[in-house]
Every structure is written in C-alpha cells, then in structure tokens.
Design an enzyme around this catalytic site. Structure first.
Site, PDB file in Angstrom:
ATOM      1  N   ASP A   1       3.297 -17.245 -55.242  1.00 17.33           N
ATOM      2  CA  ASP A   1       2.355 -17.171 -56.359  1.00 17.33           C
ATOM      3  C   ASP A   1       2.644 -15.948 -57.232  1.00 17.33           C
ATOM      4  O   ASP A   1       3.352 -15.016 -56.829  1.00 17.33           O
ATOM      5  CB  ASP A   1       0.929 -17.088 -55.774  1.00 17.33           C
ATOM      6  CG  ASP A   1      -0.114 -17.680 -56.706  1.00 17.33           C
ATOM      7  OD1 ASP A   1       0.181 -17.873 -57.893  1.00 17.33           O
ATOM      8  OD2 ASP A   1      -1.246 -17.928 -56.228  1.00 17.33           O
TER       9      ASP A   1
ATOM     10  N   ASP B   1      -3.659 -24.941 -61.886  1.00 18.01           N
ATOM     11  CA  ASP B   1      -4.838 -24.698 -61.045  1.00 18.01           C
ATOM     12  C   ASP B   1      -5.929 -25.710 -61.342  1.00 18.01           C
ATOM     13  O   ASP B   1      -6.922 -25.785 -60.622  1.00 18.01           O
ATOM     14  CB  ASP B   1      -5.386 -23.293 -61.310  1.00 18.01           C
ATOM     15  CG  ASP B   1      -4.771 -22.280 -60.368  1.00 18.01           C
ATOM     16  OD1 ASP B   1      -4.114 -22.697 -59.402  1.00 18.01           O
ATOM     17  OD2 ASP B   1      -4.948 -21.076 -60.601  1.00 18.01           O
TER      18      ASP B   1
HETATM   19  C1  DGJ Z   1      -3.613 -19.044 -57.872  1.00 21.01           C
HETATM   20  C2  DGJ Z   1      -3.038 -20.341 -57.403  1.00 21.01           C
HETATM   21  O1  DGJ Z   1      -2.678 -21.125 -58.469  1.00 21.01           O
HETATM   22  C3  DGJ Z   1      -4.069 -21.013 -56.484  1.00 21.01           C
HETATM   23  O2  DGJ Z   1      -3.587 -22.264 -56.093  1.00 21.01           O
HETATM   24  C4  DGJ Z   1      -4.305 -20.133 -55.304  1.00 21.01           C
HETATM   25  O3  DGJ Z   1      -3.140 -20.027 -54.532  1.00 21.01           O
HETATM   26  C5  DGJ Z   1      -4.767 -18.780 -55.768  1.00 21.01           C
HETATM   27  N1  DGJ Z   1      -3.883 -18.207 -56.733  1.00 21.01           N
HETATM   28  C6  DGJ Z   1      -4.899 -17.839 -54.604  1.00 21.01           C
HETATM   29  O4  DGJ Z   1      -5.202 -16.574 -54.989  1.00 21.01           O
END
Ligand code: DGJ
Length: 756
Positions: free
Chosen positions: A478, A548
């Site tokens: 991430d 997301d």
């Molecule tokens: C952002 C990601 O896109 C989410 O899927 C998740 O992993 C969060 N970060 C966790 O902090």
C-alpha cells in the site's frame, strides 16, 4: 521483418502486423518523423513533408532557401533551442548556462530481441517476439549523445520507446525536462481521451478535442496518481469502439509524469509523454548517462477495442513477470472492511473459517497487525508483529489458516512512517522533509526517503523477516499519501531536483530485490485504492487494488476507465458489504458479485455476519468465478455499453475466450423504469458462423453480434444479468447476467473509511 532500413535514404521503417512507423534523416541531419498509422508497404513517405517557406518561424542557419524550420517539420525527438516552438522532449542547461541541445543523426544499430533498461522496469521479449532499433543522435558542440530505442513487438502491434542520454563532455549539464516519447502527426484531426479522477473515483473517461492550446496533464503527487493516469489515447473524431484510427500511449513509470497534446502551426498534432518536469532537474556529470523511463504505444485502425486488446496482451505477456500472470489467482478474503483496525487473531481466524465456506483460497490480514497500531496514527515503519493484539505469533496464526486449506497474505505500507513509531525515533533523518520546516502530514503520516540505500535495506530486512517467519504467499503493498517534501538530506542543494526520480528508482530497486527473493509470493499493488495503477508497478505486481470504492455501481465507471489500458486480470475487485461503506448504497449480492468478477475476484466483508443462505449464494458465485476465470485472465474484454453514456440505463461488458468457444456477458441496470422497452444488446468477438447456447436457446454468432440479444429489464434493485455463451457443436458457452439497480431510497449512513 519488423525493422526495415534503407541506408541510402537513411529511412527507418518499423512494421508491425497492422501498423507502420517511419522516420527519416532529413536535411541538416535532423531525424524527422514521417508516419505512424495503418500498415503501408515499405515506401518512402517523405513526400508528405512540408517544403514551403518558414513564415515567422526560425530555420537552421544552413538553410539556403529559408525552409526546414523545426517548428514546421515533424520531428522524432524535438529539443530545446533548435527553433522548435512546440513542446519539446528534451530541455537541458549547459555548463555555460545556455539552453540548447541540437541533436543530429549519428548512426543506428538493429539489436536482436528487446532492449532493457538497467534501473527501470520495461517490457521484455517473450519467445523472440521483439526486435530493437537504436538510433543515435549527437550534439557535436556540447558532446551529448542521445540514443533512441524502439522495441518492436510485431505481432502485438506495440512499439516501446526509451531514451538514454550520455554526457561525453568534460562538463556537467542539467537535464531540465526529459520525455520518453514525442509523436508528431503531420495530418489528421484528433480527440484526446484521458483518465482523470480522485480518491475513490479513479480513471474517469474524458474525451476532448485537441486545440492549439497545449493540453498538459500529469501528476505531481510523487506517484502516477488518481488525478490523471499516464495512459491516454489520441483518436480520430469519428473513432468508436469498433471503427476508426486511434493511438494509445502509456508510461512504464510510477512517479511524477507529464503528457502534452497540441495542434501546431500547420495543424499538425504533437503528443509528448515522460517524466514530470515540475521541480525536476538532473545533473548529468561527465561520463554519466541517464535513462528516461520507457513509453509504450500502439495504433489501431479498427477502433478502441482493438487498441485495448493490443495493450492487454502485451501487458500480460511482455510486462508482468509474476508466475501468477497466466494461472488462476486465489480468490481472496481481505479483513479491511470487515474489521478495519479492530481485530484479534481469533477474529481473523473466525473470518477465515467462514470464508472457507464461501470458497475463498487466501486470507489477507490488512492494516493494523504491527507495532502498536490500533488506528491510523501510529506505528507505520515498525514492521514487527503485534503478538499481543493477535494473541499469538504470526506463524501460529498462519499455521491455523493454512490448516483450513487457505493461503495467507499480509498488508504492508513500506514507504511510510508515523511520527509515533520506533522507526521515526531512531531515524528522523530518514524522512522526506524540508530543513527547519514542519512536514505536511497526510493520514497522519510522512514519507521515507526511498532514495536512501539504508531505507531500502531496512525495509528489505523487515519485510523479509516477516515473510521468513511464516508461510506468507501474498503481499498487499500500500501507499497512502502524496509526496510533497522533495528534500533529501543525502543530496546536495543543487541535486534536490533529482529526488522525485531517485525516489522511484529506490522503490523499484526494493521491489526488484523482494520479487526476486520471493518469486512465489503474489504481490498486489495499492495506493489508497488505485492511485498508483500504472505499468511500472505492474512490472513487479501483477494485480493492483483498483479503488477503495467497493460500491458495485461506482465501480462500473472505475473499472471501465481502467480497462482501456489495463487487462482486467490486473484489477483487484472485491465483493463488499451492503450498504456500501463508502457511499451507503444498497445493492443486491448478485450485482456486487458480478461486477467484482470483471477483475481479480475476492471478498472484503465480515463473512461471520452472513446468513447461511447468503453464504450459499456467495459460494455459488465463487465457484462460478473459478469456472470462468481463465477467460478473465486470458480472454478478450469488450465494452458493450458505457457507464459514461448518460442515455443508458444499463452498463454491459463481455469477456470472450481467445478461442471464442466461451463468453461471459454481464449487464447491470443502473436505473429501472415502469413499462420498460426491451433492452437489445449486440454482442462482440464471437465466431459469426458458430452456434452459441444461452441457457436453452441457441443463436448464431452472427445473430448475436448483428441483431443482438433481447432482454427484459429485471425488476428490483440494480439488476444484473450474466449470460454464459456456449458455442455449439463444440459447445460454445455464453452466459449473460443482468443485474439489478440499487435501492436509492435505502441509502444507509456511510461508514466513512477510516483510511483517509
Ligand atoms: C488503503 C487501502 O486502499 C485499503 O484497502 C486498506 O488497505 C487501507 N489502506 C489500510 O490502511
């Protein structure tokens, strides 16, 4: 032969199956671009060049009759200071402060296979499917040499380009702007399609006309960004999905980039694409060389779908390196939307156990397992398992999950650090920050200086320790903030402009080391969802979390925009809870599942809260996905009805097996009306003379593609329909799914993701 050269005429022709690209050394030694378009037999196209006078445009001193202004001549690699008044591909500041680099032809070489770059990812040749042309240009006064590389993937209709700049002089020069490609099209009137967005709304499709103003777009976020994607398309005014000329361009790079598109003085069109030049500079010392990231382009004379297929095939076969690219991917269950930070090992095991019942193969433990992290204010950088929170060691948890018959995956955000962390306490100097200033925060976090070897080594060791301590087969990588403080304590003041690129080089170095050491681990990219969805990351990580935003209806646009360049096998796509956590919308399970199937399928919800009936339904969808996923990974993807077309009450797409024996059609109703007319949808990509079976009916491919399917608008919420087509007599399978729209009136309160 993909590369044809006429030495007498100094004419270079790159032939792919359906396209021709031609360059020629012209008067005064400049390399002109003559043509890129539909395949033409090898013939000199220099008759197309403008040979009139230069009106109010500067021309070379040597020009006897005032012709040859570089503002008017189509160029292969336009540079600063040469009289080209359009956007240039290379801008330098010489040691004496002058801003000029006057590149003339020096020579060429044809190389077997595909060139590669030393510090940057690039496409590679597979079964000898590429050849390389290298053309060398030189500025004899400043002694700077520029090598233009062309990788020709003949069968795929794809050409890659890279540029290597070498300083052969005794003085350092400053590179101010370096573009990977510039393309001048002598004639034609074009539109531009680019993909813009923001968090949770990535890669929106926008089609605009080219104008005489320079259209500039790119990213200054330090990553390729959700704001704009590096992939863009130039197309004729009347080009559609199925007809017309179009050119696609993309960059194998994950940092700041810039693209321009403009109409020139003589109505010629120019596009450029390369490193972002905002705050960029690079000191090129005597004897040093600089690699500009690779760009990739393709041409289709038969519309946008073919252009997408060219990119999809090349990305799958010639860019992604993971062993997973050709095989089935595990169906994953991720705990993020199920628990956010609030979990224990016991809770995770419960979710995994329940997820086993719905057919999941891989359990992914998301953010919150390390340091003392219980919200997003602390511990990034402290990649030590929080055994107190888990109630056991990582190995114990993984062993239990493996015992369920499931693989285990884990989340990292390696490039980041919280002020409240052991790492920051020990190494405050590892953070990007301007001296004497407070850093900007984003999600309460700061960015590590990835250009530092010590940082790369620390992350390599920490990640390796975790991977070596348990049977981990997947990493979600991430990256959750833009990079703003471009200042590294390791660089002298005059070299700070190099940092944005050095950051990306450091990131690639780390990813290269890790993916080489753990070739069996599946890496999935992520940046607050899809903020770093680019070819650079795909060279290391064969799938990327697309957004997301897990709402199936919003995903229609996000996945549609993403699919123009990126194969659906690279797009992470999960079934989440309803009401959706980002926008509160209620959608039926079938809609969420069918939309998630247009990608690498998984779940992102608390399975322990599902009823037995829902679990049974989910299992049926997982099984169905496993049955059709080969088509998802290897087949061809077709847009049938665009979500960006406001006149449509439905969105539809189709996946067809490469041998056309099977197809999956998915239709999602985005609105329902009383007394609805039938919905007619023309399918694509089938064999016209074959018979296809849909449920108990048999149709000819011809009929389905020309007359279409007749469907009844489903009643209820967000109707989806999914049809699998089976071809007959070799049983062609076609499945059609028509999904229900959401219950708008039932908007539930948005949970609000805790990440932003
Ligand atoms: C952002 C990601 O896109 C989410 O899927 C998740 O992993 C969060 N970060 C966790 O902090």
């Amino acid at each position: 032969m993909a590369i044809l050269i006429n030495d007498d005429k100094k004419l270079f022709t790159l032939q792919t199956r359906n396209s021709t690209y031609q360059m020629k050394v012209g008067e005064f030694g400049y390399l002109y671009h003559l043509y890129y378009g539909k395949r033409i037999d090898h013939q000199d196209l220099s008759y197309l060049l403008y040979d009139g006078p230069s009106h109010f445009t500067p021309y070379p001193y040597e020009s006897k009759n005032r012709v040859g202004s570089l503002t008017l001549m189509p160029q292969e690699f336009p540079t600063v200071g040469t009289g080209d008044l359009g956007s240039v591909a290379l801008d330098v500041e010489n040691a004496d402060g002058t801003r000029i680099i006057d590149l003339k032809y020096k020579g060429y070489e044809v190389l077997a296979g595909k060139y590669s770059l030393t510090e940057l990812p690039s496409f590679y040749s597979h079964n000898n499917d590429a050849q390389t042309l290298k053309i060398t240009l030189v500025d004899v006064i400043s002694d700077i040499e520029v090598e233009l590389y062309y990788g020709v993937f003949e069968d795929k209709d794809v050409i890659t380009r890279a540029v290597v700049i070498s300083n052969l002089s005794e003085n350092a020069i400053q590179l101010k702007k370096t573009q990977s490609l510039s393309l001048d099209l002598i004639s034609g009137q074009y539109d531009l399609i680019h993909f813009h967005g923001r968090w949770a709304d990535e890669r929106n499709f926008e089609r605009v006309s080219l104008t005489h103003n320079v259209t500039t777009f790119g990213s200054d976020y330090g990553i390729s960004s959700a704001k704009e994607n590096p992939g863009f398309i130039l197309l004729n005014k009347d080009t559609t999905e199925e007809t017309g000329d179009c050119y696609g361009f993309n960059l194998v790079y994950s940092g700041n980039f810039q693209a321009t598109a403009e109409l020139g003085t003589l109505e010629q069109s120019r596009v450029t694409l390369g490193l972002g030049d905002n705050e960029f500079s690079w000191q090129l010392d005597p004897g040093a060389m600089f690699e500009v990231p690779e760009a990739v382009m393709s041409f289709s004379s038969t519309g946008l779908t073919q252009l997408s297929h060219n990119f999809h095939d090349a990305i799958r076969e010639n860019l992604c390196r993971s062993k997973y690219i050709n095989g089935p991917r595990p169906v994953l269950i991720n705990n993020w939307e199920a628990t956010y930070f609030d979990f224990t090992g016991k809770k995770l095991l419960e979710i995994a156990t329940a997820a086993k019942d719905i057919g999941a193969d891989l359990f992914v433990m998301d953010d919150g397992w390390f340091g003392k992290r219980s919200d997003d204010n602390s511990s990034l950088g402290d990649w030590f398992v929080n055994e107190q929170k888990l109630g056991c060691s990582l190995n114990e948890l993984v062993t239990k999950i493996n015992a369920l018959g499931m693989e285990f995956g884990i989340w990292f955000e390696p490039e980041m650090v919280n002020e409240d962390s052991e790492l920051y306490n020990a190494h405050p100097d590892w953070v990007l920050n301007f001296p004497h200033r407070r850093p900007l925060l984003s999600r309460g976090q700061m960015v590590l200086d990835m250009s530092k070897e010590a940082v790369q080594n620390y992350l390599f060791d920490r990640i390796s320790d975790v991977l070596d301590s348990a049977n981990v087969s997947y990493i979600k990588w991430d990256m959750n903030r833009p990079i703003t403080e471009w200042y590294s304590k390791d660089l002298t003041d005059s070299r700070q402009g190099e940092l944005q690129h050095r950051y990306v080089l450091g990131l690639y170095k780390l990813l290269g080391r890790l993916t080489r050491r753990y070739p069996d681990v599946l890496f999935e990219g992520c940046s607050s969802g899809g903020a770093r969805f680019d070819l650079g990351m795909l060279a290391y990580e064969p799938q990327i979390w697309t957004s997301d935003n897990t709402d199936a209806i919003n995903r229609l646009k996000i996945q549609y925009g993403t699919s123009f360049f990126y194969p659906i096998s690279t797009m992470g796509s999960h079934v989440s809870a309803s009401p959706n956590h980002q926008n509160g919308r209620v959608t039926p399970f079938e809609t969420r599942a069918n939309v998630a199937m247009a990608g690498t399928f998984g779940y992102e919800l608390d399975v322990t809260k599902m009823s037995d009936a829902d679990k049974k339904q989910a299992k049926a969808y997982t099984d169905f996905y496993k049955r059709v996923q080969e088509m998802t990974f290897e087949g061809d993807y077709y847009h049938l009805v665009s979500p960006f077309d406001r006149d449509n009450d439905a969105v539809a797409w189709q996946i067809v097996a490469k041998d056309q024996s099977k197809s999956l059609v998915t239709i999602v109703a985005t609105d329902v009306v009383g007394n609805p007319p039938f919905v007619y949808i023309k399918l694509r990509g089938l064999k016209s003379n074959a018979k296809y079976k849909i449920k108990d009916n048999i149709y000819s491919g011809d009929a389905l593609m020309n007359a279409g399917l007749k469907l009844m608008q489903p009643k209820g919420n967000y109707l989806q329909n999914k049809f699998i087509l089976k071809k007959l007599p070799i049983l062609n399978e076609l499945e059609v799914r028509f999904c229900r729209p959401p219950q708008q009136e039932n908007l539930a309160e948005t949970h609000g993701s805790t990440w932003s």
